[in-house]
Design an enzyme around this catalytic site. Structure first.
Site, PDB file in Angstrom:
ATOM      1  CG  PHE A   8      -2.204   0.794   0.991  1.00  0.00           C
ATOM      2  CD1 PHE A   8      -3.033   0.575  -0.108  1.00  0.00           C
ATOM      3  CD2 PHE A   8      -2.544   1.808   1.875  1.00  0.00           C
ATOM      4  CE1 PHE A   8      -4.167   1.350  -0.325  1.00  0.00           C
ATOM      5  CE2 PHE A   8      -3.677   2.590   1.672  1.00  0.00           C
ATOM      6  CZ  PHE A   8      -4.493   2.351   0.578  1.00  0.00           C
ATOM      7  N   GLY A 205      13.201  13.048  -5.704  1.00  0.00           N
ATOM      8  CA  GLY A 205      12.516  11.788  -5.385  1.00  0.00           C
ATOM      9  C   GLY A 205      12.417  10.833  -6.561  1.00  0.00           C
ATOM     10  CD  GLU A 208      13.018   2.213  -8.635  1.00  0.00           C
ATOM     11  OE1 GLU A 208      12.633   1.712  -7.552  1.00  0.00           O
ATOM     12  OE2 GLU A 208      12.306   2.292  -9.652  1.00  0.00           O
ATOM     13  CE  LYS A 223      10.368   0.618 -16.246  1.00  0.00           C
ATOM     14  NZ  LYS A 223      10.901   1.939 -15.915  1.00  0.00           N
TER      15      LYS A 223
HETATM   16  N1  HSE Z   1      12.862   4.058 -11.586  1.00  0.00           N
HETATM   17  C1  HSE Z   1      11.935   4.010 -12.667  1.00  0.00           C
HETATM   18  C2  HSE Z   1      12.244   5.111 -13.654  1.00  0.00           C
HETATM   19  C3  HSE Z   1      10.528   4.117 -12.140  1.00  0.00           C
HETATM   20  O1  HSE Z   1      13.034   6.001 -13.327  1.00  0.00           O
HETATM   21  O2  HSE Z   1      11.754   5.096 -14.775  1.00  0.00           O
HETATM   22  C4  HSE Z   1       9.460   3.636 -13.075  1.00  0.00           C
HETATM   23  O3  HSE Z   1       9.575   2.275 -13.364  1.00  0.00           O
END
Ligand code: HSE
Length: 338
Positions: A8, A205, A208, A223
């Site tokens: 959440f 922000g 990651e 991805k």
């Molecule tokens: N860390 C990833 C980015 C977040 O910067 O695109 C989205 O998947």
């Protein structure tokens, strides 16, 4: 539709807000009456078979940092027990991606599919490490596994390639699939050092919690795994991707690219030989793929319709929540067909 939410955090809270604010039109347009019957975060859980009060849930999470305080009379059980013991139609997996063992998301998804629940995952870890076997498990259990939000956030990259280009043969594609590294490289092109650009991205922000996921190309590679399986029918996982991140991109590399009318971008690519790579590459400034800031972009080259580029925001709570909603509407449509 009864839903269990795993995790959440920002995306799940945005999704819960979205359901709350769209109750009426989701029913009138799509016949969709979603009920969150169970939710858990790292500190506790809340469940109610008649559906949790979403306003209260979001308020409690904001106040105390966990859903545990939703109703003190609820017996606290593990996420695994929620999945095992609460009846639901769809499980939404939103816990953090990791590329070591993909846990706890992997176990959530597997347990749910074995219980004949459809699954929507925005967690890339399980798909990056086990896409082919998870798809087999979904087929075996006759459930749907959807993951629109894993690539491109709210930008419908997977939908575009799979559905809008149906009947076409996609020959190759290349994309900027990580917004954070794109932001850092854009800042470097404007004269910042790598360290300052990273610091700036952190202060906003974007980076990651484990910066390596962005900087070393793991997020982009995850991805690429998802795209290669879903779009190109390849049965690959993370170790099949040749990847190089942006830590070694120097100010000189960027200046040289500028002299050639290009910019350095972290490109995830599936070429005509179906080689899968993530690597910093020079892209011409006037190529539609060459987007700046945190934007994502991907160019698909198909046999008959040529090259098309889709551009959009690749991350964000509400953006990714909108991708979950798309998957949910699709699942509802498929269920009512049969
Ligand atoms: N860390 C990833 C980015 C977040 O910067 O695109 C989205 O998947």
């Amino acid at each position: 539709m009864r839903i269990i939410l795993c995790g959440f955090g920002v995306v799940a809270q945005s999704f819960s807000n979205l359901l709350e604010s769209r109750t009426h039109d989701l029913y009138s347009k799509f016949g969709l009456k979603p009920r969150i019957v169970g939710v858990f975060d790292s500190k506790g859980c809340a469940y109610d078979e008649t559906g949790l009060d979403l306003k209260k849930l979001n308020k409690i999470k904001k106040q105390s940092g966990t859903v545990r305080a939703y109703d003190k009379s609820i017996r606290q059980i593990s996420g695994k027990d929620i999945i095992e013991n609460i009846d639901a139609d769809v499980l939404i997996e939103t816990t953090a991606s990791n590329y070591k063992d993909a846990e706890p998301g992997m176990s959530h998804i597997i347990s749910a599919m074995k219980k004949k629940m459809h699954v929507i995952s925005v967690n890339k870890g399980p798909l990056a490490l086990a896409f082919p076997s998870l798809m087999e498990l979904a087929t075996y259990n006759q459930v749907m596994l959807r993951f629109s939000g894993t690539v491109g956030g709210g930008t419908p990259i997977l939908d575009y390639a799979k559905n809008s280009l149906r009947g076409e043969r996609i020959l190759s594609f290349q994309g900027i699939l990580n917004g954070t590294t794109n932001y850092i490289l854009t800042n470097m092109a404007e004269g910042m050092s790598f360290d300052d650009a990273l610091k700036d991205a952190k202060s906003k922000g974007y980076v990651e919690a484990d910066e390596s996921l962005d900087l070393d190309g793991l997020d982009a590679a995850a991805k690429l795994v998802i795209l290669a399986n879903w779009i190109m029918g390849k049965k690959v996982t993370m170790p099949d991707i040749m990847k190089k991140g942006i830590r070694k991109v120097s100010v000189d590399d960027i200046k040289n690219a500028q002299k050639n009318g290009s910019a350095v971008k972290l490109i995830a690519s599936c070429d005509k030989e179906l080689e899968l790579t993530v690597s910093p590459v020079e892209i011409k400034i006037n190529d539609p793929l060459c987007v700046n800031g945190t934007l994502n972009a991907i160019s698909f080259t198909s046999e008959h319709s040529g090259t098309q580029t889709i551009i959009g925001r690749g991350a964000g709570g509400i953006e990714t929540a909108s991708a979950i909603l798309r998957d949910l509407i699709d699942i509802r449509k498929e269920i009512t067909k049969s």
